[in-house]
Design an enzyme around this catalytic site. Structure first.
Site, PDB file in Angstrom:
ATOM      1  N   TYR A 143      26.794  41.494  39.598  1.00  0.00           N
ATOM      2  CA  TYR A 143      28.258  41.647  39.674  1.00  0.00           C
ATOM      3  C   TYR A 143      28.749  42.614  38.593  1.00  0.00           C
ATOM      4  O   TYR A 143      29.556  43.504  38.861  1.00  0.00           O
ATOM      5  CB  TYR A 143      28.886  40.269  39.520  1.00  0.00           C
ATOM      6  CG  TYR A 143      30.365  40.191  39.794  1.00  0.00           C
ATOM      7  CD1 TYR A 143      30.872  40.312  41.074  1.00  0.00           C
ATOM      8  CD2 TYR A 143      31.262  39.958  38.746  1.00  0.00           C
ATOM      9  CE1 TYR A 143      32.239  40.217  41.317  1.00  0.00           C
ATOM     10  CE2 TYR A 143      32.622  39.850  38.975  1.00  0.00           C
ATOM     11  CZ  TYR A 143      33.109  39.985  40.265  1.00  0.00           C
ATOM     12  OH  TYR A 143      34.454  39.886  40.499  1.00  0.00           O
ATOM     13  N   ALA A 145      27.013  44.985  37.165  1.00  0.00           N
ATOM     14  CA  ALA A 145      26.555  46.341  37.508  1.00  0.00           C
ATOM     15  C   ALA A 145      27.422  46.934  38.615  1.00  0.00           C
ATOM     16  O   ALA A 145      27.807  48.111  38.567  1.00  0.00           O
ATOM     17  CB  ALA A 145      25.093  46.298  37.947  1.00  0.00           C
TER      18      ALA A 145
HETATM   19  N1  LIG Z   1      38.777  35.685  41.009  1.00  0.00           N
HETATM   20  C1  LIG Z   1      38.460  36.269  39.868  1.00  0.00           C
HETATM   21  O1  LIG Z   1      38.420  35.642  38.797  1.00  0.00           O
HETATM   22  C2  LIG Z   1      38.152  37.745  39.829  1.00  0.00           C
HETATM   23  C3  LIG Z   1      37.923  38.322  38.578  1.00  0.00           C
HETATM   24  C4  LIG Z   1      37.641  39.673  38.508  1.00  0.00           C
HETATM   25  C5  LIG Z   1      37.602  40.433  39.647  1.00  0.00           C
HETATM   26  N2  LIG Z   1      37.816  39.849  40.850  1.00  0.00           N
HETATM   27  C6  LIG Z   1      37.735  40.702  42.025  1.00  0.00           C
HETATM   28  O2  LIG Z   1      38.936  40.604  42.758  1.00  0.00           O
HETATM   29  C7  LIG Z   1      38.671  40.823  44.152  1.00  0.00           C
HETATM   30  C8  LIG Z   1      39.221  39.649  44.955  1.00  0.00           C
HETATM   31  O3  LIG Z   1      38.556  38.471  44.525  1.00  0.00           O
HETATM   32  P1  LIG Z   1      39.066  37.020  44.898  1.00  0.00           P
HETATM   33  O4  LIG Z   1      38.837  36.177  43.712  1.00  0.00           O
HETATM   34  O5  LIG Z   1      40.400  37.111  45.525  1.00  0.00           O
HETATM   35  O6  LIG Z   1      37.941  36.628  45.976  1.00  0.00           O
HETATM   36  P2  LIG Z   1      37.982  35.653  47.240  1.00  0.00           P
HETATM   37  O7  LIG Z   1      39.108  34.722  47.179  1.00  0.00           O
HETATM   38  O8  LIG Z   1      36.594  35.123  47.347  1.00  0.00           O
HETATM   39  O9  LIG Z   1      38.262  36.685  48.456  1.00  0.00           O
HETATM   40  C9  LIG Z   1      37.334  37.689  48.744  1.00  0.00           C
HETATM   41  C10 LIG Z   1      37.868  38.525  49.889  1.00  0.00           C
HETATM   42  O10 LIG Z   1      36.913  39.565  50.176  1.00  0.00           O
HETATM   43  C11 LIG Z   1      36.592  39.513  51.565  1.00  0.00           C
HETATM   44  N3  LIG Z   1      35.224  39.991  51.752  1.00  0.00           N
HETATM   45  C12 LIG Z   1      34.094  39.538  51.165  1.00  0.00           C
HETATM   46  N4  LIG Z   1      33.025  40.209  51.628  1.00  0.00           N
HETATM   47  C13 LIG Z   1      33.495  41.108  52.542  1.00  0.00           C
HETATM   48  C14 LIG Z   1      32.888  42.068  53.373  1.00  0.00           C
HETATM   49  N5  LIG Z   1      31.559  42.258  53.406  1.00  0.00           N
HETATM   50  N6  LIG Z   1      33.686  42.812  54.179  1.00  0.00           N
HETATM   51  C15 LIG Z   1      35.026  42.627  54.190  1.00  0.00           C
HETATM   52  N7  LIG Z   1      35.647  41.727  53.428  1.00  0.00           N
HETATM   53  C16 LIG Z   1      34.908  40.976  52.617  1.00  0.00           C
HETATM   54  C17 LIG Z   1      36.783  38.035  51.936  1.00  0.00           C
HETATM   55  O11 LIG Z   1      36.957  37.827  53.321  1.00  0.00           O
HETATM   56  P3  LIG Z   1      35.725  37.399  54.293  1.00  0.00           P
HETATM   57  O12 LIG Z   1      34.849  36.473  53.506  1.00  0.00           O
HETATM   58  O13 LIG Z   1      36.365  36.793  55.495  1.00  0.00           O
HETATM   59  O14 LIG Z   1      35.035  38.689  54.614  1.00  0.00           O
HETATM   60  C18 LIG Z   1      38.054  37.730  51.177  1.00  0.00           C
HETATM   61  O15 LIG Z   1      39.170  38.204  51.874  1.00  0.00           O
HETATM   62  C19 LIG Z   1      37.154  40.975  44.262  1.00  0.00           C
HETATM   63  O16 LIG Z   1      36.819  42.339  44.263  1.00  0.00           O
HETATM   64  C20 LIG Z   1      36.650  40.319  43.004  1.00  0.00           C
HETATM   65  O17 LIG Z   1      35.384  40.811  42.635  1.00  0.00           O
HETATM   66  C21 LIG Z   1      38.088  38.511  40.980  1.00  0.00           C
END
Ligand SMILES: NC(=O)c1ccc[n+]([C@@H]2O[C@H](COP(=O)([O-])OP(=O)(O)OC[C@H]3O[C@@H](n4cnc5c(N)ncnc54)[C@H](OP(=O)(O)O)[C@@H]3O)[C@@H](O)[C@H]2O)c1
Length: 239
Positions: A143, A145
């Site tokens: 993650y 990387a």
């Molecule tokens: N939550 C945190 O603490 C945090 C911290 C730093 C960065 N981030 C980043 O913020 C972003 C959103 O994270 P989140 O916490 O909101 O995650 P989340 O609630 O798990 O949601 C992830 C989203 O990505 C979609 N997704 C996953 N794999 C996919 C694929 N192969 N194709 C298309 N869509 C895909 C999922 O939908 P489906 O599964 O239906 O495809 C879902 O809509 C991510 O990039 C994450 O790395 C989050």
């Protein structure tokens, strides 16, 4: 003037919060995710869900074509889709490495290479990175990387697309309460919480607020915008 958005990962979590804030101000949003959103949209008439797996190049090309057929043009592209698989270098499987890099980094490249040729001057592309792409966080080898790679991708695209007046920025959340973080063990959660100067985790809406602001910021490109309760600064002070 209303805007047209494409938000990957818009079905849940941070991406969904972006969709809610954009549609609340009257904008239209296309959402890419593999599965349909399970909650109702506050403004369903302003949302188009296009089921698209970012790891499938053909599907991304088709999804982007559909967005332009529906909207005609795009003003803002937010790449918020992501997956997390934890593991240290000696425990993480190759399968999980490929999944994390394939979704978070190669998926962002796939999206960019299909959408960028169709963007017009004045549009904005926002990638969602992570604090762990900037600081070594043990157990986040893939993650970290992938998110570091996303930073590099953002900088290169910012420079490549500046002559076309397309802005590209990276928003980096810290620890946000979503499905992604709900699986963390109590100990890991406590360790991260102890490193956040504001003393609490973030909410999806707080990250979305910044993404919407960056989308509107006309003199910003190539920037990294931490939205993390001070987590990045706190990691920095320890190193
Ligand atoms: N939550 C945190 O603490 C945090 C911290 C730093 C960065 N981030 C980043 O913020 C972003 C959103 O994270 P989140 O916490 O909101 O995650 P989340 O609630 O798990 O949601 C992830 C989203 O990505 C979609 N997704 C996953 N794999 C996919 C694929 N192969 N194709 C298309 N869509 C895909 C999922 O939908 P489906 O599964 O239906 O495809 C879902 O809509 C991510 O990039 C994450 O790395 C989050």
């Amino acid at each position: 003037m209303t805007k047209n958005w494409l938000v990957t990962g818009g079905s849940r979590g941070i991406g969904r919060a972006v969709v809610e804030q954009a549609t609340a101000r009257g904008d239209r949003v296309a959402v890419f995710a593999r599965k349909p959103a399970t909650e109702q949209w506050p403004h369903p008439d302003r949302v188009v869900e296009i089921h698209t797996d970012l790891t499938d190049s053909t599907a991304v090309a088709r999804g982007v074509r559909t967005v332009f057929e529906r909207f005609g043009s795009l003003d803002v592209v937010v790449n918020a889709a992501g997956v997390h698989r934890g593991g240290r270098v000696d425990t993480l499987s190759r399968e999980h490495w490929d999944e994390v890099i394939g979704t978070n980094l190669t998926g962002a490249f796939e999206l960019a290479r299909h959408v960028v040729p169709r963007l017009e001057a004045g549009s904005a592309l926002i990638n969602v990175g992570a604090v762990v792409g900037f600081r070594g966080f043990p157990g986040d080898v893939a993650y970290g990387a992938a998110k570091a790679g996303l930073h590099g991708l953002t900088q290169v695209l910012a420079v490549e697309l500046a002559p076309r007046h397309i802005r590209v920025n990276l928003v980096i959340p810290g620890f946000v309460e979503t499905d992604m973080t709900s699986a963390l063990t109590g100990r890991a959660r406590e360790r991260i919480l102890a490193a956040i100067p504001l003393g609490r985790t973030g909410l999806p809406a707080e990250i979305a607020q910044v993404i919407v602001g960056v989308a509107d910021a006309e003199y910003m490109t190539g920037s990294v915008v931490a939205t993390d309760g001070g987590l990045l600064s706190s990691f920095a002070s320890r190193s």
